[in-house]
Enzyme design. Structure first.
Site, mmCIF file in Angstrom:
data_model
loop_
_atom_site.group_PDB
_atom_site.id
_atom_site.type_symbol
_atom_site.label_atom_id
_atom_site.label_comp_id
_atom_site.label_asym_id
_atom_site.label_seq_id
_atom_site.Cartn_x
_atom_site.Cartn_y
_atom_site.Cartn_z
ATOM 1 C CB SER A 555 -1.255 39.082 -16.379
ATOM 2 O OG SER A 555 -0.225 39.654 -15.617
ATOM 3 C CG ASP A 640 2.402 34.159 -11.388
ATOM 4 O OD1 ASP A 640 3.320 34.973 -11.574
ATOM 5 O OD2 ASP A 640 1.302 34.221 -11.968
ATOM 6 C CG HIS A 675 2.817 35.608 -14.946
ATOM 7 N ND1 HIS A 675 1.815 35.956 -14.072
ATOM 8 C CD2 HIS A 675 2.719 36.471 -15.992
ATOM 9 C CE1 HIS A 675 1.135 36.989 -14.550
ATOM 10 N NE2 HIS A 675 1.660 37.317 -15.724
#
Length: 713
Positions: A555, A640, A675
Site C-alpha cells: 500500500s 481494491d 486491498h
C-alpha cells in the site's frame, strides 16, 4: 549482485510475446487505458500477466509447497479466542483446524454446557468466494446481534440483524460503511453510509422495531470521514468526524438516541481531539497546545470547557486514554526509544466531582507505569491494552509481543499486581523463540536524523557474525506505528538464514507525532531517504550482505519502496510491492476516486501548482526511467478500492517495456480480492509462501532447506 537465472525463462526464439508487448498502444504509452475496468482488454491483460507470472513461478512451486507446509507445521491451526463475560453471557470465537474463518459462540454465565452459535462466518464462506467481517455489535440486552460484512473485497458492506439465539439473519442495508453501535434502548442502531467517493459521510439511526431509518448526521466537507463509538461507561454515543489533521466530536445520550446532538467544541483547523468519559467528567486528548498531545478535563455538564490536567512532554507523545470507573489508562510513546508504554492513574474511588476539583486545583495525579509490573525480556517490544468492556474492571487484559516473543495475553490485577497468563500463541518446530535475536539499530539519514531499525535473526548466526541475506520492510505513512510483532510465517525465512528488518521511517508514528509530521506533505521525501539509510545501516553494522538485501512494501509502503528504487535502483537485489500506491500524482488529481479528497492532508492537493510539482518529483510512476531495477514481484487486487489494480499493472507494463531490470518483473492480480488480499487464512498463507519463494530465489537460496537446529536445541 550475482544474477539469478529465471525459473520460468525460455530461449528467446521460443518465448511467448509478453503482455506488455501484446497490449501496447502507441497512443497511450503511460497505459492509462487500464483504468477502464469495463474494457475486455483490461481483464485480458491482467490474466495474461497472471499466466506469465505462473509460468515463471512454476519451477518454484515445489519450494512454495515446502514453505506452505512448513508454515502449517509450525502453527496451532485450531484457535480459540479469549472468553469475555458481559452481563448475561460469556462470548468467544474459535476457528477449526481446517477452517478459514471463525465461529462466534456464547453460553450463559454459569452454564458452560449451554453453548449457542451466534455467527458462523465459516459456513457463510462456503457460499461466497470472499468474506470479510466489518463490525459486529451486540445489543445491550444481549438479544440482538448486528454485523456488517463485505462479500466482494471492495469494502462496501451489508448490514445484517439477527434475534438471538435462533432467529434468521435479515439483511437490513447494503453498500454501507463498516461501523456499528447500539444505543442503550436495545432497539436503536447507528451505522454509516458512503458518498459517491466511498467516504463515510453520513450517520443513520435504524429503529429495529419500526424498521425505519433516519439521518442523524451529515459531513459535507469532502476531507472529513465519519466514525462511530460508545464510551465504556455506556452513557454516551460518539460521532466523530475527522480529516487527517482536524477532528470534531458530537455526542448523543446513549439512553436517548433520538435526542439532539451535542458538539463540545466545533472544529478548529489543525486541532485533533477525542473524548473519554467517567460519570461527571470528560477526558479530552488533544493537540491544541502541542503536537505531542495533552490531556484536559471537563465537567460533564460543560464538555466544551477544557481545563489542563496532564501537560505535554517533549520526550513523549500521549496517544490514547481509556477511562474506567476508578480512573484512566494512558497510552504514550517514547520519542527517543520508539517504545510504547502504558500508565495507570487511579483516581478518587467514589466522588467524581471531588476528583475533578482536585485536578483543577493542580494536584498531580498519581501515575503507575505498567512497564514496572510487566516487563518483556527484550527490547523493542509491544505492550497494549486489550478491550475490556467492563467499566468497573480492576483486572486489565494486556497483550505482550515482540519480534521474537509470540503474542501472549495476560490478566493484570491492579489491586494485587498479580499477573495471570490467559493465552499464549503456540509455536511448533525446531526453531524456538529463544533461539532468535532482535537488535535495534539507529541509522543516520541524509540530514543527520537518527532512524530506528529493528532486525531479527537466528541467534547462532548473529553470534557467528555472518552477513545475512536480509528482507527490509517499511511503511512510513499516516502516522502508522510498526510496533514489534511476531510472525510464524517469518520463521520459514529466518530458519533458512535470512534476517528480517523493519525501517521505522519518518511518516510513521514510531517516534511519536513529530515523527509522523516529519514524513508527510512537503517532508515526504524524508521517508524514502530514511529507508535507504536503514538499508545502509544494516550493512555498516555487519548484519546484512550488501548484495542480498530485498525490499518489501504494501500500500503506502509500496510507494516507499517504489520511490526508494527510483532513487537507488541497485540498493536492493529484489523487491515485492503489494497493492502499491505508485501512481500518486494521477490518483490525487482525480477527486472522484475513493479516498482521494480525504488524502489531501496526507499527500497534498495537486491543484496547488507547488504541491503538484512536489508530488511529481517523487511519484514512482512519474519518475521511472530505463534503470537497472531489481527483480520485482508486483501484486494487486481487482476489487481494491484503496489502491486500484491499475497502479501495480501500470508499473509492471512500463518496467517490462523498458526491459532494463536485472531480472524478472512479475505482476499477479487477485481477481477475487480487495486491498487486504485473500480473505481466507489458508489462501493468505499460500500467498505468503509464494512471496517467500520469490525472495529465496532472489537470494540464491531457492534450493536451501532449513538450517540445522541451533546447538542448544
Amino acid at each position: 549482485m550475482k544474477t539469478q537465472s529465471s525459473p520460468g525463462s525460455l530461449p528467446a526464439d521460443h518465448a511467448p510475446l509478453s503482455p506488455s508487448r501484446r497490449f501496447h498502444r502507441d497512443d497511450d504509452p503511460l497505459w492509462h487505458w487500464l483504468e477502464d475496468r469495463d474494457r475486455p482488454e483490461v481483464k485480458a491483460f491482467l490474466e495474461a500477466a497472471n499466466a506469465e507470472s505462473e509460468a515463471w513461478m512454476a519451477p518454484l512451486q515445489p519450494l512454495v509447497e515446502r514453505l506452505y507446509q512448513g508454515h502449517l507445521a509450525r502453527r496451532e491451526l485450531a484457535v480459540e479466542g479469549l472468553r469475555t463475560a458481559l452481563d448475561r453471557y460469556v462470548y468467544w470465537s474459535d476457528t477449526a483446524v481446517d477452517a478459514d474463518h471463525p465461529v462466534w459462540r456464547r453460553h450463559p454465565i454459569g452454564a458452560e454446557d449451554q453453548v449457542e452459535v451466534i455467527l458462523d462466518l465459516q459456513s457463510l464462506s462456503q457460499r461466497q468466494s470472499y468474506v470479510e467481517l466489518g463490525d459486529i455489535a451486540l445489543s445491550p440486552d444481549e438479544q440482538w446481534l448486528a454485523w456488517t460484512i463485505d462479500t466482494q473485497g471492495d469494502e462496501y458492506f451489508e448490514l445484517y440483524l439477527r434475534h438471538l439465539p435462533a432467529g434468521e439473519p435479515v439483511c437490513i442495508a447494503q453498500g454501507i460503511g463498516a461501523e456499528l453501535v447500539w444505543a442503550e434502548d436495545d432497539r436503536t442502531l447507528l451505522f454509516t453510509r458512503f458518498d459517491a467517493t466511498q467516504r463515510p459521510a453520513t450517520v443513520w439511526r435504524l429503529d429495529r422495531e419500526a424498521g425505519e431509518e433516519q439521518l442523524v448526521f451529515e459531513e459535507p466537507d469532502v476531507e472529513f470521514w465519519v466514525g462511530l463509538g460508545k464510551t465504556r461507561s455506556r452513557r454516551w454515543l460518539i460521532i466523530e468526524t475527522a480529516s487527517k489533521d482536524t477532528s470534531e466530536t458530537h455526542l448523543l445520550p446513549a439512553d436517548r438516541a433520538g435526542a439532539s446532538l451535542l458538539c463540545p467544541r466545533e472544529r478548529e483547523p489543525g486541532v485533533e481531539y477525542s473524548l473519554e468519559h467517567r460519570p461527571g467528567t470528560f477526558y479530552v486528548l488533544h493537540n491544541r497546545v502541542s503536537s505531542h498531545f495533552q490531556l484536559d478535563i471537563a465537567a460533564e455538564l460543560t464538555p466544551g470547557d477544557w481545563q489542563p490536567w496532564i501537560a505535554p512532554r517533549e520526550e513523549t507523545t500521549l496517544e490514547g486514554v481509556d477511562a474506567f470507573s476508578w480512573g484512566v489508562v494512558l497510552t504514550e510513546r517514547d520519542h527517543q526509544e520508539a517504545q510504547m508504554h502504558l500508565r495507570v492513574i487511579d483516581l478518587a474511588p467514589s466522588d467524581p466531582a471531588t476528583s475533578l476539583r482536585s485536578a483543577l486545583e493542580g494536584h498531580a495525579p498519581e501515575q503507575i507505569r505498567l512497564d514496572d509490573w510487566v516487563t518483556l525480556a527484550e527490547t523493542p517490544s509491544s505492550l497494549s491494552l486489550e478491550d475490556v468492556p467492563d467499566f468497573d474492571a480492576r483486572v486489565l487484559r494486556l497483550r505482550e509481543e515482540s519480534f521474537v516473543t509470540p503474542p501472549r495475553w495476560v490478566a493484570l490485577n491492579l489491586d494485587s499486581t498479580e499477573r495471570t497468563l490467559l493465552k499464549q500463541q503456540r509455536v511448533h518446530g525446531d526453531l524456538r523463540p529463544e533461539q532468535l535475536l532482535c537488535r535495534r539499530l539507529w541509522a543516520t539519514s541524509f540530514d543527520g536524523e537518527r532512524v530506528p531499525v529493528s532486525v531479527v535473526m537466528r541467534r547462532d548466526l548473529a553470534e557467528r557474525g555472518e552477513r545475512l541475506p536480509t528482507l527490509l520492510y517499511g511503511y512510513g505513512a499516516y502516522g502508522t506505528v510498526l510496533d514489534p510483532w511476531f510472525s510464524i510465517s517469518r520463521l520459514e525465512l529466518l530458519d533458512r538464514g535470512i534476517a528480517f528488518a523493519v525501517a521505522h521511517v519518518r511518516g510513521g508514528g514510531d517516534r511519536g507525532e513529530p515523527w509522523y509530521l516529519a514524513g508527510k506533505l512537503e517532508h515526504k521525501q524524508n521517508s524514502f531517504r530514511d529507508f535507504l539509510a536503514a538499508r545502509n545501516a544494516l550493512v555498516e553494522a555487519g548484519i546484512s550482505d550488501p548484495e542480498r538485501i530485498a525490499a518489501y512494501g504494501a500500500s503506502a509502503g509500496g510507494l516507499l519502496v517504489g520511490a526508494s528504487l527510483n532513487l537507488d535502483p541497485q540498493a536492493f537485489c529484489a523487491a515485492i510491492l503489494d497493492v502499491p500506491f505508485v501512481d500518486v500524482l494521477r490518483t490525487m488529481e482525480n477527486p472522484d476516486l475513493p479516498l482521494t479528497t480525504a488524502e489531501y492532508l496526507e499527500w497534498g492537493n495537486p491543484f496547488d501548482p507547488d504541491v503538484r510539482r512536489r508530488l511529481q518529483a517523487y511519484s514512482p510512476l512519474d519518475n521511472l526511467d530505463a534503470l537497472p531495477y531489481p527483480p520485482m514481484l508486483l501484486q494487486g487486487s481487482w476489487h481494491d478500492s484503496r489502491v486500484p489494480y491499475w497502479e501495480p499493472a501500470k508499473l509492471y507494463a512500463r518496467l517490462s517495456e523498458f526491459g532494463t531490470a536485472r531480472g524478472p518483473v512479475l505482476l499477479r492480480t487477485d481477481m477475487a480480492a480487495g486491498h487486504g488480499g485473500a480473505s481466507g487464512r489458508f489462501d493468505a498463507w499460500r500467498d505468503s509462501a509464494r512471496q517467500d519463494a520469490f525472495l529465496l530465489w532472489a537470494f540464491g537460496l531457492a534450493d536451501a532447506e532449513p538450517l540445522p537446529p541451533p546447538a542448544d536445541a
